[in-house]
Design a protein around this motif. Structure first.
Motif, short mmCIF file in Angstrom:
data_model
loop_
_atom_site.label_atom_id
_atom_site.label_comp_id
_atom_site.label_asym_id
_atom_site.label_seq_id
_atom_site.Cartn_x
_atom_site.Cartn_y
_atom_site.Cartn_z
N MET A 111 9.76 -5.41 3.89
CA MET A 111 8.75 -5.30 4.94
C MET A 111 8.84 -3.96 5.65
SD MET A 111 6.94 -7.99 4.83
CE MET A 111 6.05 -7.70 6.35
N ILE A 112 10.05 -3.51 5.94
CA ILE A 112 10.22 -2.22 6.60
C ILE A 112 9.74 -1.09 5.70
CG2 ILE A 112 11.93 -0.60 7.52
CD1 ILE A 112 13.57 -3.01 8.40
N GLY A 113 10.04 -1.18 4.40
CA GLY A 113 9.59 -0.16 3.45
C GLY A 113 8.08 -0.06 3.39
N ILE A 114 7.39 -1.20 3.41
CA ILE A 114 5.93 -1.19 3.41
C ILE A 114 5.40 -0.55 4.69
CG2 ILE A 114 3.88 -2.67 3.45
CD1 ILE A 114 5.42 -4.66 1.71
N ILE A 115 6.03 -0.87 5.81
CA ILE A 115 5.56 -0.35 7.10
C ILE A 115 5.72 1.16 7.19
CG2 ILE A 115 6.01 -0.38 9.59
CD1 ILE A 115 6.70 -3.35 9.28
N ILE A 116 6.88 1.67 6.78
CA ILE A 116 7.11 3.10 6.93
C ILE A 116 6.40 3.92 5.86
CG2 ILE A 116 9.35 2.66 7.99
CD1 ILE A 116 10.68 3.62 5.43
N SER A 117 5.99 3.29 4.75
CA SER A 117 5.33 4.05 3.68
C SER A 117 3.85 4.28 3.97
CB SER A 117 5.47 3.31 2.35
OG SER A 117 4.75 2.10 2.35
N ARG A 118 3.21 3.37 4.72
CA ARG A 118 1.76 3.47 4.91
C ARG A 118 1.33 4.75 5.61
NH1 ARG A 118 -1.86 1.15 1.68
NH2 ARG A 118 -3.83 0.69 2.73
N PRO A 119 1.92 5.11 6.76
CA PRO A 119 1.48 6.37 7.40
C PRO A 119 1.70 7.60 6.53
CG PRO A 119 2.70 5.02 8.96
CD PRO A 119 2.88 4.39 7.61
N LEU A 120 2.79 7.62 5.77
CA LEU A 120 3.02 8.78 4.90
C LEU A 120 2.02 8.81 3.74
CD1 LEU A 120 6.90 8.88 4.78
CD2 LEU A 120 5.36 10.28 6.13
N GLU A 121 1.59 7.66 3.27
CA GLU A 121 0.53 7.61 2.25
C GLU A 121 -0.77 8.18 2.81
OE1 GLU A 121 0.27 3.57 1.13
OE2 GLU A 121 2.10 3.56 -0.06
N LEU A 122 -1.03 7.90 4.08
CA LEU A 122 -2.23 8.44 4.72
C LEU A 122 -2.21 9.97 4.73
CD1 LEU A 122 -2.59 6.04 7.79
CD2 LEU A 122 -3.91 6.00 5.69
N LYS A 123 -1.04 10.54 4.94
CA LYS A 123 -0.92 11.99 4.95
C LYS A 123 -1.02 12.57 3.54
CE LYS A 123 -0.33 16.00 6.76
NZ LYS A 123 -1.44 16.60 7.52
N ILE A 124 -0.43 11.90 2.58
CA ILE A 124 -0.44 12.39 1.19
C ILE A 124 -1.88 12.43 0.65
CG2 ILE A 124 0.28 11.87 -1.17
CD1 ILE A 124 2.88 10.73 0.05
N PHE A 125 -2.66 11.39 0.95
CA PHE A 125 -4.04 11.31 0.45
C PHE A 125 -5.04 11.72 1.53
CE2 PHE A 125 -1.65 8.31 -2.15
CZ PHE A 125 -2.08 8.64 -3.42
N ASP A 126 -4.67 12.68 2.36
CA ASP A 126 -5.51 13.06 3.49
C ASP A 126 -6.88 13.59 3.03
OD1 ASP A 126 -5.83 13.66 6.41
OD2 ASP A 126 -6.01 15.69 5.65
#
Length: 370
Positions: A109-124
């Protein structure tokens, strides 16, 4: 290097005094501590980036992002440190797995939570384009809805406007055709509609009168059409149709720049689908693998602890804990003995007092008899 090693030992949640005595375990707990530290660092970056978009446009957005990112990173660091430190290697394999299972689920659950904002930046870039398309389609839908409501509300006026416009178009064509026939009549061209007599005669005057009547009607129709157009324009202004237009590129860029976390998260989810609604496998796999990467990173300390064999540190730590428990139990027993002695002493004192009182009572009874 000693300071770095001590820091990573602290991150691993190990008992430092015991770990120092077991040199073969040093590198393992340096690795575990480094994994926990970098997981917390990614969580810090992720939380700060997410908070930056929550307060996007605010002058203190950077301050809020730094503060929340630091708090979020420390929270994840403390949680991971507790998860790893609480797994004991002294039990059986099944016991360790059952002990680690809830912690693994929490790590996922923590991995999913912390990965989402970084995915937003990667696919900006892709998200910005998807947001532009979404905002443009939303504006089109809004305009279509307003037009439909306007057409239903002013159906009679629009029908009258359509009739006048059709009549105007018909009169324009008819007048052009009648003037052509009039010219043929004046110049003496023989047709099924002309007499073939050259000059401005009776037939020419009649045809000219018909043309003038049609021109007068056309003038009246144009006047009515212009008046109806003004009425409809006023109604459109009142209903908001004139002020509602499609966004231009500059407006779309401004909207994307102030887009919140929810809009970007929705756009990221839509990247996995093609315009026809089918699944875009390449983008879907890319987003999924990034999520799996962070989930694996979050679960890695637990997996390392589970996969490692029971070493001398674990045995020494078990002995230290056993000694601590023994001392605690011994101190507890000592306290109980002291309490029992105190209670026994108090009971002896009470018994002596009872004997004295009983003796006094007997002496008093004897005096009364005498």
């Amino acid at each position: 290097m000693k300071k770095i090693t001590d820091f990573f030992w602290f991150c691993s949640g190990a008992h430092i005094e015991t770990l120092v005595k077991n040199s073969t375990e040093h590198n393992k707990y340096v690795g575990i501590g480094a994994t926990i530290f970098f997981t917390a660092l990614f969580a810090c970056l992720s939380g700060g980036y997410a908070m930056y978009f929550v307060f996007s446009g605010n002058p203190v957005a950077v301050v809020f992002a730094l503060f929340f990112g630091l708090i979020w990173g420390l929270a994840i660091f403390n949680m991971d440190r507790y998860i790893v430190a609480s797994i004991k290697k002294t039990g059986s394999t099944n016991h360790q797995i059952m002990q680690a299972l809830p912690r693994i689920l929490l790590a996922i659950m923590i991995g999913i939570i912390i990965s989402r904002p970084l995915e937003l930046k990667i696919f900006d870039k892709e998200i910005r384009q998807k947001l532009k398309t979404s905002y443009l389609n939303g504006q089109r839908s809004k305009i279509d809805t307003l037009n439909k409501a306007f057409n239903n509300k002013y159906s009679l006026e629009l029908a009258k406007y359509g009739e006048l416009r059709d009549e105007k178009d018909s009169l324009d064509k008819d007048i052009n055709r009648s003037r052509y026939v009039l010219n043929q009549e004046v110049f003496g061209d023989k047709t099924n509609q002309t007499s073939g007599i050259n000059g401005y005669g009776t037939y020419a005057k009649q045809k000219e009168a018909v043309v003038n009547q049609k021109v007068e009607r056309l003038t009246q129709v144009r006047s009515d059409l212009s008046q109806m157009d003004k009425i409809l324009s006023t109604r459109k202004e009142i209903e908001g149709l004139n002020s509602t237009k499609l966004f231009n590129e500059t407006q779309l860029d401004s909207l994307v720049n102030i887009a919140g976390f929810a809009d970007r998260n929705y756009a990221l989810g839509q990247l996995s689908f093609n315009p026809d609604g089918s699944r875009d496998i390449d983008t879907y796999l890319a987003i999924t693998f990034i999520s799996f990467l962070f989930i694996l990173l979050e679960c890695l300390p637990v997996f390392v602890k589970l996969m490692s064999d029971k070493g001398p540190y674990d045995i020494a730590l078990q002995n230290v804990e056993a000694v601590s428990i023994y001392k605690s139990e011994k101190d507890k027993d000592h306290k109980l003995i002291v309490i029992d002695n105190i209670l026994e002493t108090r009971n002896d004192v009470v018994t002596d007092k009872k004997k004295i009182l009983l003796k006094r009572k007997k002496d008093k009874d004897l005096d009364q008899e005498i």
